[in-house]
Motif scaffolding. Sequence first.
Motif, PDB file in Angstrom:
ATOM      1  N   ALA A 114      13.573 -14.150  29.312  1.00  0.00           N
ATOM      2  CA  ALA A 114      12.539 -15.110  29.193  1.00  0.00           C
ATOM      3  C   ALA A 114      11.628 -14.492  27.841  1.00  0.00           C
ATOM      4  O   ALA A 114      11.274 -15.390  27.151  1.00  0.00           O
ATOM      5  N   ARG A 115      11.536 -13.305  28.057  1.00  0.00           N
ATOM      6  CA  ARG A 115      10.822 -12.618  27.011  1.00  0.00           C
ATOM      7  C   ARG A 115      11.388 -12.709  25.468  1.00  0.00           C
ATOM      8  O   ARG A 115      10.964 -13.128  24.619  1.00  0.00           O
ATOM      9  N   GLN A 116      12.840 -12.579  25.522  1.00  0.00           N
ATOM     10  CA  GLN A 116      13.702 -12.839  24.245  1.00  0.00           C
ATOM     11  C   GLN A 116      13.774 -14.230  24.000  1.00  0.00           C
ATOM     12  O   GLN A 116      13.490 -14.358  22.723  1.00  0.00           O
ATOM     13  N   ILE A 117      13.734 -15.328  24.827  1.00  0.00           N
ATOM     14  CA  ILE A 117      13.646 -16.693  24.495  1.00  0.00           C
ATOM     15  C   ILE A 117      12.086 -16.824  23.981  1.00  0.00           C
ATOM     16  O   ILE A 117      11.992 -17.582  23.082  1.00  0.00           O
ATOM     17  N   LYS A 118      11.081 -16.459  24.621  1.00  0.00           N
ATOM     18  CA  LYS A 118       9.941 -16.327  23.990  1.00  0.00           C
ATOM     19  C   LYS A 118       9.593 -15.791  22.648  1.00  0.00           C
ATOM     20  O   LYS A 118       9.131 -16.523  21.675  1.00  0.00           O
ATOM     21  N   GLU A 119      10.347 -15.083  22.335  1.00  0.00           N
ATOM     22  CA  GLU A 119      10.193 -14.297  21.013  1.00  0.00           C
ATOM     23  C   GLU A 119      11.150 -15.285  19.774  1.00  0.00           C
ATOM     24  O   GLU A 119      10.527 -15.272  18.920  1.00  0.00           O
ATOM     25  N   LEU A 120      12.319 -15.777  20.447  1.00  0.00           N
ATOM     26  CA  LEU A 120      12.774 -16.623  19.465  1.00  0.00           C
ATOM     27  C   LEU A 120      12.020 -17.907  19.449  1.00  0.00           C
ATOM     28  O   LEU A 120      12.030 -18.494  18.193  1.00  0.00           O
ATOM     29  N   GLU A 121      11.714 -18.610  20.296  1.00  0.00           N
ATOM     30  CA  GLU A 121      10.695 -19.634  20.163  1.00  0.00           C
ATOM     31  C   GLU A 121       9.582 -19.502  19.242  1.00  0.00           C
ATOM     32  O   GLU A 121       9.199 -20.110  18.490  1.00  0.00           O
ATOM     33  N   GLU A 122       8.899 -18.130  19.304  1.00  0.00           N
ATOM     34  CA  GLU A 122       7.677 -17.923  18.675  1.00  0.00           C
ATOM     35  C   GLU A 122       8.112 -17.721  17.269  1.00  0.00           C
ATOM     36  O   GLU A 122       7.472 -18.261  16.125  1.00  0.00           O
ATOM     37  N   ALA A 123       9.222 -17.376  16.867  1.00  0.00           N
ATOM     38  CA  ALA A 123       9.530 -17.116  15.496  1.00  0.00           C
ATOM     39  C   ALA A 123      10.125 -18.480  15.125  1.00  0.00           C
ATOM     40  O   ALA A 123       9.847 -18.759  13.796  1.00  0.00           O
ATOM     41  N   ALA A 124      10.756 -19.494  15.896  1.00  0.00           N
ATOM     42  CA  ALA A 124      11.088 -20.584  15.343  1.00  0.00           C
ATOM     43  C   ALA A 124       9.860 -21.641  15.128  1.00  0.00           C
ATOM     44  O   ALA A 124       9.742 -22.254  14.253  1.00  0.00           O
ATOM     45  N   ALA A 125       8.764 -21.288  15.917  1.00  0.00           N
ATOM     46  CA  ALA A 125       7.511 -21.963  15.701  1.00  0.00           C
ATOM     47  C   ALA A 125       7.015 -21.584  14.290  1.00  0.00           C
ATOM     48  O   ALA A 125       6.485 -22.525  13.708  1.00  0.00           O
ATOM     49  N   ARG A 126       6.926 -20.305  14.097  1.00  0.00           N
ATOM     50  CA  ARG A 126       6.271 -19.720  12.746  1.00  0.00           C
ATOM     51  C   ARG A 126       7.306 -20.311  11.661  1.00  0.00           C
ATOM     52  O   ARG A 126       6.403 -20.971  10.690  1.00  0.00           O
ATOM     53  N   ARG A 128       8.719 -23.065  11.344  1.00  0.00           N
ATOM     54  CA  ARG A 128       8.650 -24.595  11.200  1.00  0.00           C
ATOM     55  C   ARG A 128       7.208 -24.734  10.800  1.00  0.00           C
ATOM     56  O   ARG A 128       7.040 -25.557  10.069  1.00  0.00           O
ATOM     57  N   LEU A 129       6.305 -24.098  11.198  1.00  0.00           N
ATOM     58  CA  LEU A 129       4.858 -23.798  10.530  1.00  0.00           C
ATOM     59  C   LEU A 129       4.999 -23.833   9.117  1.00  0.00           C
ATOM     60  O   LEU A 129       4.238 -24.394   8.329  1.00  0.00           O
ATOM     61  N   ALA A 130       5.492 -22.689   8.752  1.00  0.00           N
ATOM     62  CA  ALA A 130       5.723 -22.346   7.438  1.00  0.00           C
ATOM     63  C   ALA A 130       6.586 -23.432   6.585  1.00  0.00           C
ATOM     64  O   ALA A 130       5.942 -23.673   5.505  1.00  0.00           O
ATOM     65  N   ASP A 131       7.333 -23.923   7.163  1.00  0.00           N
ATOM     66  CA  ASP A 131       8.114 -25.182   6.456  1.00  0.00           C
ATOM     67  C   ASP A 131       7.363 -26.269   6.046  1.00  0.00           C
ATOM     68  O   ASP A 131       7.263 -26.884   5.314  1.00  0.00           O
ATOM     69  N   LEU A 132       6.421 -26.595   7.301  1.00  0.00           N
ATOM     70  CA  LEU A 132       5.593 -27.793   7.247  1.00  0.00           C
ATOM     71  C   LEU A 132       4.376 -27.536   6.242  1.00  0.00           C
ATOM     72  O   LEU A 132       3.932 -28.309   5.408  1.00  0.00           O
ATOM     73  N   GLN A 133       3.988 -26.210   6.212  1.00  0.00           N
ATOM     74  CA  GLN A 133       2.936 -25.838   5.145  1.00  0.00           C
ATOM     75  C   GLN A 133       3.636 -26.015   3.753  1.00  0.00           C
ATOM     76  O   GLN A 133       2.556 -26.494   2.955  1.00  0.00           O
ATOM     77  N   ALA A 134       4.670 -25.712   3.483  1.00  0.00           N
ATOM     78  CA  ALA A 134       5.373 -25.659   2.092  1.00  0.00           C
ATOM     79  C   ALA A 134       5.368 -27.125   1.667  1.00  0.00           C
ATOM     80  O   ALA A 134       5.164 -27.753   0.703  1.00  0.00           O
ATOM     81  N   LEU A 135       5.800 -27.954   2.587  1.00  0.00           N
ATOM     82  CA  LEU A 135       5.985 -29.510   2.672  1.00  0.00           C
ATOM     83  C   LEU A 135       4.546 -30.075   2.169  1.00  0.00           C
ATOM     84  O   LEU A 135       4.513 -30.825   1.094  1.00  0.00           O
ATOM     85  N   GLU A 136       3.670 -29.738   2.863  1.00  0.00           N
ATOM     86  CA  GLU A 136       2.220 -30.120   2.526  1.00  0.00           C
ATOM     87  C   GLU A 136       1.862 -29.933   1.178  1.00  0.00           C
ATOM     88  O   GLU A 136       1.063 -30.411   0.725  1.00  0.00           O
ATOM     89  N   GLU A 137       2.059 -28.681   0.891  1.00  0.00           N
ATOM     90  CA  GLU A 137       1.663 -27.824  -0.422  1.00  0.00           C
ATOM     91  C   GLU A 137       2.285 -28.678  -1.560  1.00  0.00           C
ATOM     92  O   GLU A 137       1.774 -29.285  -2.419  1.00  0.00           O
ATOM     93  N   GLN A 138       3.699 -29.163  -1.248  1.00  0.00           N
ATOM     94  CA  GLN A 138       4.138 -29.848  -2.190  1.00  0.00           C
ATOM     95  C   GLN A 138       3.886 -31.404  -2.717  1.00  0.00           C
ATOM     96  O   GLN A 138       3.743 -31.840  -3.560  1.00  0.00           O
TER      97      GLN A 138
END
Length: 182
Positions: A114-126, A128-138
Amino acid sequence: MSNEILQEMACPNCRNPLDLRGHSQLIICEACGSHFLLQGHLCPFCQTYHAEEELVCSNCGAALTRMCRKCGRGNWSGDEFCATCGSALDILDVLERQDRTATRSRLQRQMEEARQIKELEEAAARQRLADLQALEEQRLAEHHQEQTKRLAEERKLLLYVFGGVGILLLIIVVYTIVDVLF
């Protein structure tokens, strides 16, 4: 030699190595068939050898004794029958202890997963957030370019309109002057 991890020893009769893991006090040599009692006890969970009788294992903390329900004598936790009265010790206690140990291991494994899944999900969420911020800046940059282009076109159009109105006024003034003079 009070406590030591001992998992092999030699048969006292034929000197054949004996694997002590999984045995209780009764040891049977596979080579010569000799039966003898082990002095001390092995922890049934981690196989730590205890030369003297103890209540709990010094290595893993598991209980090394359990009480006979009939006569109340403490027996080694790996025994199936009471050493005093010979009555069968409750196998359900043994199974419950093994189940508790298995459950603890399973829960620890699941918590780690569960800890490993949580870390993977948090990394994926970060990510996705970075991708969305790049899209918004564009998007904002493109919007700014379009707005700048539209303002330039509006200025150009206003220049044409005011130029046209100016020329029209000039023509009217010239016409009026020419008409008045002639």
